[in-house]
Design a protein around this motif. Structure first.
Motif, PDB file in Angstrom:
ATOM      1  N   ARG A 387     -10.932  32.925 -32.191  1.00 54.09           N
ATOM      2  CA  ARG A 387     -12.331  32.737 -32.593  1.00 54.09           C
ATOM      3  C   ARG A 387     -12.436  31.970 -33.908  1.00 54.09           C
ATOM      4  O   ARG A 387     -13.334  31.150 -34.094  1.00 54.09           O
ATOM      5  CB  ARG A 387     -13.019  34.097 -32.706  1.00 54.09           C
ATOM      6  N   LEU A 390     -11.812  28.365 -33.132  1.00 55.95           N
ATOM      7  CA  LEU A 390     -12.981  27.788 -32.476  1.00 55.95           C
ATOM      8  C   LEU A 390     -14.066  27.452 -33.500  1.00 55.95           C
ATOM      9  O   LEU A 390     -14.671  26.368 -33.457  1.00 55.95           O
ATOM     10  CB  LEU A 390     -13.526  28.755 -31.429  1.00 55.95           C
ATOM     11  N   GLU A 394     -15.653  23.759 -34.207  1.00 53.27           N
ATOM     12  CA  GLU A 394     -17.091  23.566 -34.027  1.00 53.27           C
ATOM     13  C   GLU A 394     -17.740  23.023 -35.305  1.00 53.27           C
ATOM     14  O   GLU A 394     -18.797  22.378 -35.252  1.00 53.27           O
ATOM     15  CB  GLU A 394     -17.756  24.873 -33.598  1.00 53.27           C
ATOM     16  N   ILE A 411     -12.157  22.503 -28.039  1.00 47.99           N
ATOM     17  CA  ILE A 411     -13.174  23.562 -28.001  1.00 47.99           C
ATOM     18  C   ILE A 411     -13.248  24.173 -26.611  1.00 47.99           C
ATOM     19  O   ILE A 411     -13.329  25.400 -26.443  1.00 47.99           O
ATOM     20  CB  ILE A 411     -14.557  23.007 -28.439  1.00 47.99           C
ATOM     21  N   GLU A 412     -13.192  23.311 -25.588  1.00 47.92           N
ATOM     22  CA  GLU A 412     -13.238  23.803 -24.207  1.00 47.92           C
ATOM     23  C   GLU A 412     -12.028  24.680 -23.898  1.00 47.92           C
ATOM     24  O   GLU A 412     -12.141  25.729 -23.271  1.00 47.92           O
ATOM     25  CB  GLU A 412     -13.288  22.614 -23.240  1.00 47.92           C
ATOM     26  N   THR A 415     -12.366  27.983 -25.762  1.00 46.95           N
ATOM     27  CA  THR A 415     -13.408  28.799 -25.135  1.00 46.95           C
ATOM     28  C   THR A 415     -12.855  29.502 -23.902  1.00 46.95           C
ATOM     29  O   THR A 415     -13.121  30.692 -23.672  1.00 46.95           O
ATOM     30  CB  THR A 415     -14.618  27.922 -24.743  1.00 46.95           C
ATOM     31  N   ARG A 419     -12.300  33.496 -23.401  1.00 49.00           N
ATOM     32  CA  ARG A 419     -12.890  34.186 -22.252  1.00 49.00           C
ATOM     33  C   ARG A 419     -11.853  35.073 -21.566  1.00 49.00           C
ATOM     34  O   ARG A 419     -12.137  36.208 -21.181  1.00 49.00           O
ATOM     35  CB  ARG A 419     -13.452  33.163 -21.269  1.00 49.00           C
TER      36      ARG A 419
END
Length: 505
Positions: A387, A390, A394, A411-412, A415, A419
């Motif tokens: 996190r 990320l 971002e 980022i993808e 993510t 998840r």
């Protein structure tokens, strides 16, 4: 062998749909051809990933090893240079899922060897990537065409004027006639015409329902059927799991379900034949239908209680097996000189092995709780790290389109990894899985375990004491052990049959 491939390693992804036609190569056939090619090229094959099930976007069943493959790539656990596939469609028939796999392999420097292409394809190479992407599009389109054909066939069978016709495998207890016809696309296919009770099998189905209604356990029925040599469609004895599924099938009262709705079927009730009987007494269709519905009530109640004798009493019963005959270990009680002896686990097969229950439970509990506590902490620590990464990406302000695309891909990726970690955290914290009962109120693992119902403890034990997690627990005879101590008498074995040390995996 070539100098370009001699030092390479590969891991296979072997997949086959549940193909009744026999036109698909089985995982074993795929592996055999892969191994032959790999030997010619001097490539070393590692442990394969293997799934049985559809890879189309219409599939409902998850592919566990495909998910494990993606997770291993993301977490740098893949450990090989090449991902080996029989053909591209073996990987996935979903374009989005296929692209995810390509992107992960590109990012990790993993190339593909596609058996039907007879060459290595590198997703970092524009031409190779285009070939792989086109394969993905073609695979999804073929999946769509197959889905449309199957849907048309199902619709035709459902709307048959004499009642919904059979579709798929003929149920145990029936036999079916077929005719060869051409479908809407001109393909020659086999279409069912008549389905009727098959006397010997139908008698076994009738007996199954009447015995469940009478209170007989599935295990007792399984043992009795096995002793009498009764086998199912695959030539194997009818298992408890198979019979439980059979006991829920409305096909046996001449009905068919479609999207949760019951429809009249074109075939008769399984008891609709001359001589249908149970325990020497004739059985009519009306009587069998009545027993069928009574059994549904029994099974529904059994789902809530999980045990007809009043619930599970021992968390680890059945979670370990005899190292001699593979039978489960169950709790037994004995007396010596008129005095009760400490309870013990004993082989449920031939009585080959026996081991003290209290000491075994203590060891298994210690290992499991240490694993569960460490697992949750590890997942949560990795989540914090991902996190923070990320957030940093971002906050970036890219100066060029190329830099923006690079950051977007990172980022993808992050993510997706977050998840997956959140999914793992959910399984170890409040939620519907059995593990939720253990971590519902904080990280005090021992207190949570002691407060967990025995049924949930048993579910957790069977999930964790498995070859692909902590290892299957096998109880050795004293004569085959270094000492009579519980620690020396328990073997922990992985899916390949190798001894492992729990918590070191």
């Amino acid at each position: 062998m070539t100098t370009a491939t001699a030092a390479l390693t590969a891991r296979e992804y072997l997949r086959v749909s549940v193909d009744k036609s026999g036109t698909e190569r089985s995982p074993e056939q795929q592996h055999s051809e892969h191994a032959e090619t790999a030997a010619e090229l001097g490539i070393t094959l590692g442990k394969p990933y293997k799934d049985i099930g559809s890879a189309s976007r219409y599939a409902k069943k998850a592919r566990d090893d495909f998910e494990r493959l993606l997770a291993d790539l993301r977490n740098n656990r893949f450990g090989a240079d090449l991902l080996w596939l029989w053909e591209s469609s073996r990987g996935s028939r979903k374009t989005g899922e296929w692209v995810t796999l390509l992107d992960l392999c590109e990012e990790k420097g993993v190339r593909f060897y596609v058996q039907t292409h007879e060459r290595i394809l590198d997703p970092r190479n524009g031409n190779d990537r285009r070939t792989l992407l086109l394969d993905g599009v073609d695979s999804e389109y073929e999946s769509y065409k197959t889905h449309k054909r199957v849907t048309r066939g199902v619709k035709t069978n459902l709307n048959h004027p004499g009642g919904a016709r059979g579709h798929g495998v003929c149920p145990f207890g029936y036999e079916r006639d077929y005719e060869r016809v051409r479908d809407a696309s001109g393909r020659r296919v086999m279409r069912p015409t008549e389905q009727r009770p098959k006397r010997d099998e139908a008698q076994a189905v009738i007996e199954l329902f009447f015995r469940i209604r009478a209170g007989h356990s599935m295990a007792a029925i399984e043992r009795d059927f096995k002793a009498r040599g009764l086998v199912g469609r695959q030539g194997k004895p009818l298992s408890t799991r198979t019979m439980r599924g059979m006991a829920r099938r409305v096909a046996y009262i001449g009905k068919r379900t479609h999207k949760g709705k019951e429809l009249p079927a074109s075939w008769p009730c399984v008891a609709d034949f001359e001589g249908a009987s149970y325990d020497g007494k004739p059985v009519s269709v009306a009587e069998f239908v009545k027993v069928f519905h009574e059994v549904q009530g029994i099974l529904k109640d059994g789902d809530r209680r999980t045990n007809f004798s009043g619930g599970a009493r021992h968390a680890f019963s059945g979670a370990h097996v005899c190292d001699v005959c593979d039978a489960p270990m169950t709790v037994t009680y004995r007396k010596a000189a008129g005095r009760p002896q400490p309870p013990a686990y004993q082989c449920h097969g031939k009585g080959c092995t026996r081991i003290n229950k209290e000491k075994t439970d203590c060891l298994l509990r210690t290992v499991m709780l240490a694993y569960l506590g460490a697992e949750l902490v590890t997942v949560q620590a990795e989540l914090i790290l991902k996190r923070s990464q990320l957030e940093a990406f971002e906050a970036e302000d890219p100066e060029t389109p190329a830099e923006a695309r690079l950051i977007g891909r990172k980022i993808e990726r992050l993510t997706g990894e977050i998840r997956e970690l959140e999914k793992g955290e959910t399984e170890l914290t409040p939620g519907p899985s059995p593990l939720a009962a253990l971590f519902g109120y904080g990280l005090d693992v021992e207190k949570r375990w002691d407060a967990t119902p025995v049924e949930a403890q048993r579910s957790i034990a069977r999930m964790l004491l498995a070859p692909d997690v902590l290892g299957q627990v096998r109880v050795k005879q004293v004569s085959a052990s270094a000492s009579p101590n519980v620690t020396d008498r328990l073997r922990w074995v992985d899916a390949d049959g190798r001894d492992v040390t729990p918590l070191s995996r």
